[in-house]
Design an enzyme around this catalytic site. Structure first.
Site, PDB file in Angstrom:
ATOM      1  N   ASP B 316      29.662 -14.075  30.403  1.00  0.00           N
ATOM      2  CA  ASP B 316      28.548 -14.859  29.878  1.00  0.00           C
ATOM      3  C   ASP B 316      27.312 -14.048  29.483  1.00  0.00           C
ATOM      4  O   ASP B 316      26.628 -14.394  28.521  1.00  0.00           O
ATOM      5  CB  ASP B 316      28.158 -15.948  30.886  1.00  0.00           C
ATOM      6  CG  ASP B 316      28.794 -17.297  30.539  1.00  0.00           C
ATOM      7  OD1 ASP B 316      29.414 -17.408  29.475  1.00  0.00           O
ATOM      8  OD2 ASP B 316      28.656 -18.228  31.337  1.00  0.00           O
ATOM      9  N   TYR B 399      26.117 -24.259  30.223  1.00  0.00           N
ATOM     10  CA  TYR B 399      25.735 -24.079  31.622  1.00  0.00           C
ATOM     11  C   TYR B 399      24.327 -23.537  31.787  1.00  0.00           C
ATOM     12  O   TYR B 399      23.894 -22.677  31.025  1.00  0.00           O
ATOM     13  CB  TYR B 399      26.710 -23.138  32.336  1.00  0.00           C
ATOM     14  CG  TYR B 399      27.752 -23.890  33.123  1.00  0.00           C
ATOM     15  CD1 TYR B 399      27.392 -24.645  34.234  1.00  0.00           C
ATOM     16  CD2 TYR B 399      29.088 -23.871  32.761  1.00  0.00           C
ATOM     17  CE1 TYR B 399      28.345 -25.349  34.963  1.00  0.00           C
ATOM     18  CE2 TYR B 399      30.045 -24.574  33.474  1.00  0.00           C
ATOM     19  CZ  TYR B 399      29.668 -25.311  34.576  1.00  0.00           C
ATOM     20  OH  TYR B 399      30.604 -26.006  35.291  1.00  0.00           O
TER      21      TYR B 399
END
Lengths: 661, 661
Positions: B316, B399
């Protein structure tokens, strides 16, 4: 546990007049699960006196609410009659008798002698037996040999063995003890007179044995922590929590409502806070989550094979609860300024209720954490959160355990234990570790082989703390099923972009043995408690999950005496069918027990647990190697676990939170 | 990660005049580790423009502070000259070039093409390639086949594969994508057009492939969570935190002082918050705890073998950081009312600094917890506590990760990650689970075989989150030794009252391999970082301990492509010798990587780590099976670990706390 409290002097035999006066103030309990009220203790007292069966040789170990049958409580509505009974345990010359008292009827319902059971210890007994030993000429010789002449500052205490270690325990009430010299200190911790131990028969009131080994000087490292600092740490500015309209919760007679939560709480002499009928509003429905939840037992084995240390294997609640496990909370220290408090009642050794202020506090806290948030479209969307905390503090001699039940707005409950207080230390010959190893420990024959220096001549002895939580989950009703989901690697066919994934495999635990769960990172599992008879809108059964926090498993030999009693520490989760008499994970009478009662024994029957009323038992634990920073008083060490909804709600239940916390 | 943000339109080529104006406001950095200032970004911009080597085909992936050598920083004193350099990564037609810029000298110091490296992804690239695919006739045919005619609400995004999965990746910049239909919703989450996928070459700007499988209707379950509730939850009363004299901390140019703590913080485009020079006052001394600490990488592999899902194995930070991983915090939602904020700077794809408000907040919090307490002599002794929290929020598409560094008064630091935001869901044919299993999962062929229904026709796909924290601990100086203490059962001789204890066995980890730690409850260990050259008053080396919290290990095959890149997830702790270029646990260029860089690769050299400058890498992780309550936005799920003093202080450092929090 080792109690360092000053002796409480209690006088026996209060007049009936006083008892009658107390009854004049009678207010009837408002709920079948309310804690025993003052006049109910007095009713027990009177009934026992009137029975003609008790005299000055009888001591009252416990007077506990005998909960009505669960189905009756669940059917009960405001206005229905309330049946009240008390379970009383008496001890007379070491023999244990269980008495059931009907409170409204003011009569004894049953009277049963319990063979082979050892009752728990009174604080006054600890000190009385200590005093007895202190005066023993062999002990006096031991003090003299150590140059201790002034008996004013010498304190002795006698403690249970905790398990069947010596043959003389059979049929006798044997305690084992040692002394401290508190010269220059407020408390006796860190001032032990090592190498001098005694064994007493607490019924015969006789010193059986004095063991006088090496004379080790009493440590002199500074231990006083009580006084406010002469020069407090600089740089703090005031910080205040203000609730101008008062708290957001309602608390009345043990009944708590807060946002969508409802529950009852009573303060039990043995279990501490007992939560009941934990329910959640979900739209127009009020739904059940848990019928009852409490800490069930504490097990604290020490890890030093030396005389007087090998026997420190405390079952902290079951052995030491008389007088109550909870202690007073200090306003502004234990709980924030916006807290409300509940007083507690526990019987003294004569069954007379003693009121203790502020045994529990209830408060809302805003940590500044959001309930949820998401950043997108150059904006942050979210809601601030608050938490409701029910806090008590169980104090077992040297250790203080803060017990929190933290209710979250998202339907989860975080159960936390904060260990603080004073660690147990051993006086040793060596002043320091002398740089003999990288960090101490395990060097054969060294003074810190079984612990760690925390002060000069002072070794904090290695030990464990295990807490068993009894959680009678009733997710949408009593009949639940435990469904562990095991996460397993699955290899993928060559046609896939990658080689492996994991899949979650649920399976129904049909019996107690299938429900014994251990934590392994390489084969993780999720512990789901579902109601197989109630399905949510997506088809799944409604459920709650127990999510472990950092925890530990016992490293002791399962055949070891203390480990047989504290056997609940072998697994992190157990599930049993509901049984009203299975309340204490180490059994009803763990004192000097051979281990014939408790979770590990009940579950040998391997009873069915599918789609029936089941109880979860979660073991929280940690190994404790003391460090210098734990001395002379230990910073709070928190451990927790979470009970959270899993397909209980149709969606995130916090979408309706207001924009202010 | 899957980015659902609206495209940011950025124009290239700002005038030199504007840059000069910016320089007119120049204020020199106050510390060698201060984050890059606005004029420093502009200096980079100018130097690149002046180099004659860049044109409109060049994009700026990152402009990061190049930290001066550690020994120079440690020797630096206020008033000393400050050397400032920036590390720039450029991408030109898929080729990566690293440029070092001397900021004061305003010149290029080095210019290096990196063979075989794939650069991270720009948000604008994700959307531009999505738009390209959306217009492709094959995609259009796919939309038509699904009855989707209005292109206004169709959004497509292209994402990196994350690892070397397809042969066409060799030498090309290949992205893979899908589309959503946002009709009726604010955001695209939960509205995926399944069964229709595309592969693009982001350099050639060409759609390579369209995969059109089953036409699955776009789920219609309600997903909007943004609006304040029409009828907020009742029963909340105001709760305010007031600091009438202001906060107890000082914050200036990234320098923070609070009680006995001192540290620096900068907000890095790739790492988020980077803490430096974390020190503690101990009497008259200021002592070092940690030279640098930051989250180093995030790895989020999904667990569904289906087309477009098997390839979701996101690194990420390393794949998605351009533009910065941090996002704006909302006052009163993300941080309490008494918080102070820091803005953040990150370069856009042209290297131009973009200011983002409130990327970090700093606040004191009083939870009502005591620092320590003990009840004895019928009194409670204790001190209330407060905590200093540094909070940021990394947002990677769906997220949101709250990142907390919580400084405690007792010398410990709790590092916490709160996962929230929107889970990734897959549209499926079945409306619900249809009561086919006890709790979903693993039924072959079922729509929820690899996840869990969270809404109608909506399955939350199983996945993991792994976070690697790089902790350059310098306990009382750079040279430290890692000493794991393993707790082992020891059988006792028959002469003892019991059979077994455990002992703590410390051993020096001499090399990287000896320092790879896995958590096992049956053989627990304590992870101690000591300074073997500095001993405390009791003889032990001074130390800090890393105490894990609840965490997870990867269950994937170590030979799996994504797992080779996210290999840091195989162990919970790693220790390496300090190396200034080892900053990212999954390597510098994890995008489409074959896994030739990062923690697992460096440690194959098995370098010595004893009594030298070492770095600890802690892996925090959790497996995530979504539940109904995680939808349409997920309640914050916290995980944490603690770095705490162990024989660092001579005793409990909180004895001097004042009586008010």
């Amino acid at each position: 546990m080792k109690s360092g409290c000053r002796r409480m002097v209690l006088l026996f035999g209060l007049s009936l007049l006083r008892a009658t006066l107390s009854f004049a103030q009678t207010q009837a309990p408002e709920h079948p699960l309310e804690g025993l009220r003052s006049q109910e203790y007095w009713a027990v007292y009177e009934v026992l006196q009137a029975s003609g069966k008790v005299d000055a040789d009888d001591y009252v170990m416990s007077v506990l609410l005998h909960e009505p049958p669960k189905e009756k409580v669940l059917a009960w509505k405001v206005g229905d009659p309330i049946t009240r009974e008390a379970d009383v345990v008496l001890m007379r010359k070491g023999l244990v008798t269980e008495v059931r008292v009907n409170l409204a009827g003011r009569k004894v319902e049953s009277w049963k002698e319990i063979k082979g059971a050892h009752g728990p210890i009174f604080e006054s007994e600890l000190f009385a037996m200590g005093e007895l030993a202190k005066d023993d000429p062999r002990m006096q010789a031991g003090f003299a040999k150590r140059g201790i002449k002034d008996m004013t500052t010498v304190e002795c205490v006698a403690l249970p063995f905790g398990y069947f270690a010596v043959p003389e325990l059979e049929g006798h009430r044997i305690l084992y003890g040692e002394c401290s010299d508190t010269r220059g200190a407020y408390l006796s911790w860190g001032r032990s007179i090592e190498g001098l131990y005694f064994e007493v028969d607490a019924v015969e009131k006789k010193v059986l044995k004095v063991i006088d080994q090496d004379a080790i000087p009493v440590p002199q490292s500074p231990i006083n922590f009580e006084e406010a600092p002469a020069k407090p740490r600089a740089g703090t500015t005031p910080i205040e929590i203000v609730q101008p309209q008062g708290p957001g919760f309602q608390l009345k007679d043990g009944d708590v409502s807060w946002q969508n939560w409802h529950f009852r709480v009573r303060l039990d002499t043995r279990l501490g806070p007992v939560l009941n009928l934990v329910r959640l509003d979900d739209g127009a429905r009020q739904r059940s989550v848990m019928y009852e939840g409490s800490m069930s037992e504490l097990y604290v084995p020490y890890m030093d094979p030396a005389e007087s240390w090998a026997t420190r294997v405390f079952i902290d609640a079951g052995e030491f609860f008389p007088g109550g496990v909870l202690r007073t909370k200090r306003e502004g220290v234990d709980c924030p300024s916006n807290a409300e408090y509940m007083d507690g009642l526990s019987p003294n050794e004569h069954g007379i209720p003693v009121i203790r202020p502020r045994e529990a506090c209830l408060f809302e806290t805003v940590s500044g954490n959001p309930a949820w948030r998401h950043f997108e479209m150059e904006q942050t969307w979210g809601r601030p959160s608050r938490t409701l905390v029910l806090r008590t503090a169980a104090v077992i001699g040297n250790y203080d355990y803060l017990l929190d039940w933290r209710f979250e707005q998202d339907g989860s409950i975080r159960v936390a234990v904060g260990a603080t207080g004073v660690i147990e230390t051993k006086g040793v010959k060596a002043k320091t570790a002398g740089e003999h190893s990288m960090s101490g420990g395990a060097k054969a024959g060294a003074d810190d082989e079984f612990g760690h220096f925390v002060g000069e001549n002072t070794v904090g002895v290695n030990h464990d703390h295990f807490f068993s939580f009894r959680l009678d989950l009733d997710v949408d009703g009593p009949n639940n099923t435990f469904v562990p989901h095991v996460l397993k690697q699955r290899q993928l066919p060559a046609s896939t972009h990658r080689k492996s994934i994991w899949v979650a495999e649920p399976s129904v635990a049909k019996t107690e043995r299938e429900a014994m769960m251990d934590i392994h990172l390489e084969r993780p599992s999720m512990w789901m408690f579902v109601n197989p008879n109630v399905h949510g809108p997506l088809g799944y059964p409604t459920g709650y999950e127990i999510m472990p926090g950092t925890t530990a498993a016992s490293l002791l030999d399962p055949d070891d005496g203390p480990q047989r009693v504290g056997a609940f520490s072998a697994h992190q989760l157990w599930v049993t069918p509901y049984h009203p008499e299975e309340l204490y994970a180490a059994g009803v009478y763990p004192t000097a027990s051979k281990g014939g009662d408790g979770l590990a024994v009940w579950t040998q029957a391997n009873r069915p647990i599918e789609n029936t009323d089941i109880v979860a038992w979660y073991t929280m634990g940690f190994h404790h190697v003391p460090r210098a920073e734990d001395w002379p008083v230990m910073p709070v060490m928190w451990h927790d676990f979470v009970i959270r909804p899993f397909d209980f709600f149709a969606q995130n239940p916090t979408l309706n939170l207001p924009m202010a916390p």
